[in-house]
Design a protein around this motif. Structure first.
Motif, mmCIF file in Angstrom:
data_model
loop_
_atom_site.group_PDB
_atom_site.id
_atom_site.type_symbol
_atom_site.label_atom_id
_atom_site.label_comp_id
_atom_site.label_asym_id
_atom_site.label_seq_id
_atom_site.Cartn_x
_atom_site.Cartn_y
_atom_site.Cartn_z
ATOM 1 N N GLN A 143 0.829 -1.206 0.000
ATOM 2 C CA GLN A 143 0.000 0.000 0.000
ATOM 3 C C GLN A 143 0.866 1.260 0.000
ATOM 4 O O GLN A 143 0.357 2.361 -0.134
ATOM 5 N N ALA A 144 2.153 1.067 0.186
ATOM 6 C CA ALA A 144 3.121 2.163 0.125
ATOM 7 C C ALA A 144 4.443 1.566 -0.345
ATOM 8 O O ALA A 144 4.640 0.349 -0.263
ATOM 9 N N LEU A 145 5.333 2.394 -0.850
ATOM 10 C CA LEU A 145 6.629 1.901 -1.309
ATOM 11 C C LEU A 145 7.316 1.145 -0.186
ATOM 12 O O LEU A 145 7.258 1.543 0.974
ATOM 13 N N ALA A 146 7.953 0.040 -0.564
ATOM 14 C CA ALA A 146 8.636 -0.785 0.434
ATOM 15 C C ALA A 146 9.772 -1.537 -0.229
ATOM 16 O O ALA A 146 9.693 -1.883 -1.410
ATOM 17 N N PRO A 147 10.836 -1.815 0.519
ATOM 18 C CA PRO A 147 11.928 -2.618 -0.027
ATOM 19 C C PRO A 147 11.472 -4.048 -0.293
ATOM 20 O O PRO A 147 10.613 -4.585 0.411
ATOM 21 N N VAL A 148 12.033 -4.659 -1.305
ATOM 22 C CA VAL A 148 11.747 -6.065 -1.604
ATOM 23 C C VAL A 148 12.475 -6.900 -0.555
ATOM 24 O O VAL A 148 13.671 -6.725 -0.337
ATOM 25 N N ASP A 149 11.726 -7.795 0.082
ATOM 26 C CA ASP A 149 12.322 -8.598 1.144
ATOM 27 C C ASP A 149 11.698 -9.990 1.204
ATOM 28 O O ASP A 149 10.738 -10.284 0.496
ATOM 29 N N ASN A 150 12.269 -10.826 2.055
ATOM 30 C CA ASN A 150 11.820 -12.211 2.183
ATOM 31 C C ASN A 150 10.516 -12.367 2.953
ATOM 32 O O ASN A 150 9.953 -13.452 2.978
ATOM 33 N N GLN A 151 10.026 -11.307 3.572
ATOM 34 C CA GLN A 151 8.744 -11.374 4.265
ATOM 35 C C GLN A 151 7.565 -11.141 3.328
ATOM 36 O O GLN A 151 6.444 -11.509 3.650
ATOM 37 N N ASN A 152 7.813 -10.529 2.173
ATOM 38 C CA ASN A 152 6.714 -10.109 1.297
ATOM 39 C C ASN A 152 6.778 -10.641 -0.128
ATOM 40 O O ASN A 152 5.767 -10.643 -0.817
ATOM 41 N N LEU A 153 7.951 -11.039 -0.593
ATOM 42 C CA LEU A 153 8.088 -11.583 -1.947
ATOM 43 C C LEU A 153 7.340 -12.907 -2.021
ATOM 44 O O LEU A 153 7.389 -13.712 -1.094
ATOM 45 N N PHE A 154 6.615 -13.139 -3.116
ATOM 46 C CA PHE A 154 5.968 -14.432 -3.279
ATOM 47 C C PHE A 154 5.926 -14.861 -4.741
ATOM 48 O O PHE A 154 6.070 -14.054 -5.651
ATOM 49 N N TYR A 155 5.761 -16.164 -4.907
ATOM 50 C CA TYR A 155 5.593 -16.831 -6.196
ATOM 51 C C TYR A 155 4.092 -16.927 -6.408
ATOM 52 O O TYR A 155 3.352 -17.301 -5.489
ATOM 53 N N THR A 156 3.648 -16.579 -7.595
ATOM 54 C CA THR A 156 2.244 -16.789 -7.914
ATOM 55 C C THR A 156 2.116 -17.489 -9.253
ATOM 56 O O THR A 156 2.975 -17.360 -10.128
ATOM 57 N N PHE A 157 1.057 -18.249 -9.371
ATOM 58 C CA PHE A 157 0.692 -18.897 -10.619
ATOM 59 C C PHE A 157 -0.759 -18.543 -10.854
ATOM 60 O O PHE A 157 -1.601 -18.680 -9.956
ATOM 61 N N GLN A 158 -1.051 -18.086 -12.061
ATOM 62 C CA GLN A 158 -2.411 -17.729 -12.456
ATOM 63 C C GLN A 158 -2.718 -18.493 -13.731
ATOM 64 O O GLN A 158 -2.016 -18.322 -14.734
ATOM 65 N N GLY A 159 -3.714 -19.383 -13.689
ATOM 66 C CA GLY A 159 -3.981 -20.221 -14.848
ATOM 67 C C GLY A 159 -5.458 -20.472 -15.076
ATOM 68 O O GLY A 159 -6.296 -20.230 -14.202
ATOM 69 N N ILE A 160 -5.750 -20.982 -16.243
ATOM 70 C CA ILE A 160 -7.120 -21.292 -16.653
ATOM 71 C C ILE A 160 -7.117 -22.665 -17.321
ATOM 72 O O ILE A 160 -6.211 -22.976 -18.109
ATOM 73 N N THR A 161 -8.136 -23.471 -17.005
ATOM 74 C CA THR A 161 -8.249 -24.782 -17.653
ATOM 75 C C THR A 161 -8.564 -24.605 -19.133
ATOM 76 O O THR A 161 -9.117 -23.590 -19.554
ATOM 77 N N ASN A 162 -8.204 -25.610 -19.917
ATOM 78 C CA ASN A 162 -8.427 -25.553 -21.374
ATOM 79 C C ASN A 162 -9.891 -25.371 -21.735
ATOM 80 O O ASN A 162 -10.203 -24.754 -22.756
ATOM 81 N N ASP A 163 -10.796 -25.906 -20.916
ATOM 82 C CA ASP A 163 -12.226 -25.761 -21.211
ATOM 83 C C ASP A 163 -12.793 -24.423 -20.730
ATOM 84 O O ASP A 163 -13.968 -24.125 -20.937
ATOM 85 N N GLY A 164 -11.954 -23.595 -20.091
ATOM 86 C CA GLY A 164 -12.383 -22.277 -19.641
ATOM 87 C C GLY A 164 -13.300 -22.298 -18.435
ATOM 88 O O GLY A 164 -13.905 -21.278 -18.096
#
Length: 179
Positions: free
Chosen positions: A88-109
């Motif tokens: 919600q405000a500028l912040a340093p990149v760190d190990n408490q907040n960095l995350f991996y995300t995957f966003q996907g959709i099935t072939n049938d939608g």
């Protein structure tokens, strides 16, 4: 997840599957996010890769950046994975907040797959806020700081992260979503 390799993090590791028709009914913003992901997956265009990538569920915060972006197929669909951080405000990149995300959709939608998985790298501070001495200088140099940090993240090997990007990618690639 029991025994997840990043035990203390701002985000809790979660993988969600949403029925797309029901999820679209929530709001026009949700529907727009699904449409944006569908377009991105159909073109796999590199132009939009480091701008705000589609992400559900919505957070009451802004996406600071995306890094390590890759398209990944799963058993009956496709998606995009990336590292990111919200705030919600500028912040340093760190190990408490960095995350991996995957966003996907099935072939049938019919289904939307969303993963939010904490990730760390030994080259990042655990708590970026504690590393800051001069917030005014940080804010004034935000663009340079962010560009340098993204370049650094991009240069990191998949196994430099905990858990490894390769392991997370393999896990998401193994999903099969059926009724």
């Amino acid at each position: 997840f029991n025994g997840y390799s990043v035990p203390e993090h701002f985000h809790t590791p979660k993988i969600r599957v949403y029925p797309i028709d029901d999820y679209r009914a929530i709001s026009p913003f949700v529907s727009e996010g699904i449409d944006n992901l569908s377009r991105l997956l159909s073109t796999q265009s590199p132009e939009g890769l480091n701008a705000g990538l589609p992400f559900l569920p919505f957070f009451p915060a802004a996406q600071f950046f995306t890094a390590k972006v890759e398209y990944i197929d799963f058993q009956n669909g496709a998606g995009v994975r990336y590292l990111t951080m919200y705030g919600q405000a500028l912040a340093p990149v760190d190990n408490q907040n960095l995350f991996y995300t995957f966003q996907g959709i099935t072939n049938d939608g019919k289904y939307y797959l969303s993963a939010i998985l904490p990730i760390t790298n030994s080259g990042l501070p655990d708590d970026g806020y504690s590393q800051m001495d001069d917030w005014m200088a940080f804010e004034e140099n935000w663009e340079t700081y962010l560009a340098d940090t993204i370049a650094w993240l991009e240069a990191q090997a998949p196994d430099a992260f905990t858990p490894s990007l390769n392991h997370l990618d393999a896990m998401l690639g193994s999903f099969s979503i059926n009724e």
